[in-house]
Design a protein around this motif. Structure first.
Motif, short mmCIF file in Angstrom:
data_model
loop_
_atom_site.label_atom_id
_atom_site.label_comp_id
_atom_site.label_asym_id
_atom_site.label_seq_id
_atom_site.Cartn_x
_atom_site.Cartn_y
_atom_site.Cartn_z
N THR A 17 31.46 -32.70 -66.54
CA THR A 17 32.81 -32.13 -66.60
C THR A 17 33.93 -33.16 -66.71
OG1 THR A 17 32.82 -32.04 -64.17
CG2 THR A 17 32.16 -30.04 -65.35
N ALA A 22 18.81 -25.22 -64.38
CA ALA A 22 20.21 -25.44 -64.00
C ALA A 22 21.09 -25.54 -65.24
CB ALA A 22 20.33 -26.72 -63.17
N SER A 23 20.57 -26.20 -66.26
CA SER A 23 21.33 -26.33 -67.50
C SER A 23 21.51 -24.98 -68.19
CB SER A 23 20.61 -27.30 -68.44
OG SER A 23 21.28 -27.40 -69.68
N TYR A 47 29.56 -20.41 -65.67
CA TYR A 47 30.90 -20.90 -65.99
C TYR A 47 31.75 -19.81 -66.64
CZ TYR A 47 34.57 -24.04 -67.68
OH TYR A 47 35.78 -24.64 -67.91
N PHE A 51 24.12 -22.89 -66.25
CA PHE A 51 25.47 -23.43 -66.12
C PHE A 51 26.48 -22.65 -66.96
CE2 PHE A 51 28.73 -26.14 -68.10
CZ PHE A 51 29.49 -26.43 -66.98
N GLN A 52 26.18 -22.47 -68.23
CA GLN A 52 27.12 -21.80 -69.12
C GLN A 52 27.36 -20.35 -68.69
OE1 GLN A 52 26.00 -22.21 -73.23
NE2 GLN A 52 25.80 -24.43 -73.08
N GLN A 72 28.22 -29.64 -68.64
CA GLN A 72 27.91 -29.92 -67.24
C GLN A 72 28.55 -31.23 -66.81
OE1 GLN A 72 23.47 -29.14 -67.50
NE2 GLN A 72 23.88 -28.37 -65.46
#
Length: 260
Positions: free
Chosen positions: A145, A203-204, A211, A207-208, A143
């Motif tokens: 980045t 959210a964490s 993505y 994320f993956q 996250q």
């Protein structure tokens, strides 16, 4: 009521400020700062010294962070040169360990930790130099980045683990944003992601998934080879960096090192 002074900064800025000032205090023996900052620095320094005394004989659990890397005006890491040899992050970790050991009058304990670091670095190097296959390219996806480029601890860990750091390979320095266009151009052999944590936010967790489901990334080799790496390895700036090397190497080559 707050248990600590905010120092007019948000959480990440406050941590960076205190880390730098605690480092300067340990390295120089004194600093000049405001009274409010001095009180917070005193708290952190006392915690660090207490931890070093408590865990001085336990190599695996001492948590002593390396000093803040020096950077130039462009944010690029500046490597010192001593007798013609570049000073690496590993040298800085060792230097910090010895400074802490000296501060608590436990010089012999510091030397033992350094000896163990060198032994494990040699062990890893001996195992990895015999690998015959091409050096695999790994791409770190977080996250945060802008982490993972040239000059950070992770980049040096990859080098020691005989892994090509895809972010650095694309010419990016630590602190620079990693666009997906460069990820596609790199087409890494495998991806490294932060291992799931019990307290991870929604959210964490999402994320993956979001993505790697990006249509722009479909067809990349690494999508079939996504490896979970514990945060303690991705951000390792302690003597446990030797285990980080083995963990990253295991992600690239399979379980060639016993991490039990």
């Amino acid at each position: 009521m707050a248990k600590y002074r905010k120092l007019g900064r948000n959480s990440s800025q406050r941590k960076a400020l205190l880390r730098g000032q605690v480092t300067a205090l340990i390295e120089n023996g004194k600093i000049v700062t405001t009274e409010a900052r001095a009180k917070e620095v005193k708290k952190q320094a006392e915690k660090l010294i207490t931890l070093a005394i408590k865990e001085k004989d336990n190599f695996e659990t001492v948590k002593v962070s390396a000093k803040v890397p020096k950077k130039d005006a462009n944010g690029k890491r500046v490597k010192e040169v001593v007798d013609g040899k570049k000073v690496t992050v590993f040298d800085e970790v060792k230097k910090t360990i010895l400074m802490i050991a000296d501060a608590v009058n436990e010089q012999n304990a510091g030397v033992r930790v350094i000896t163990e670091i060198d032994r494990q670095l040699d062990e890893s190097a001996a195992e990895l130099k015999n690998r015959k296959e091409a050096v695999p390219v790994g791409m770190l996806v977080l996250q945060m980045t802008s982490y993972g480029g040239k000059g950070c601890m992770f980049d040096e860990l990859c080098s020691k683990a005989r892994v090509c750091n895809g972010i650095a390979e694309m010419g990016l320095y630590n602190g620079q944003f990693v666009p997906k266009e460069l990820v596609v151009a790199c087409d890494p052999d495998f991806f490294m992601v932060s291992a799931p944590r019990q307290m991870a936010t929604e959210a964490s967790r999402n994320f993956q998934l979001e993505y790697f489901n990006d249509p722009a990334l479909q067809g990349l080799r690494g999508l079939n080879n996504i490896k979970n790496i514990p945060d303690r390895y991705l951000y390792s700036a302690t003597q446990n960096c030797v285990y980080a090397i083995k963990g990253i190497a295991n992600a690239a080559y399979g379980n060639i090192f016993d991490m039990s």
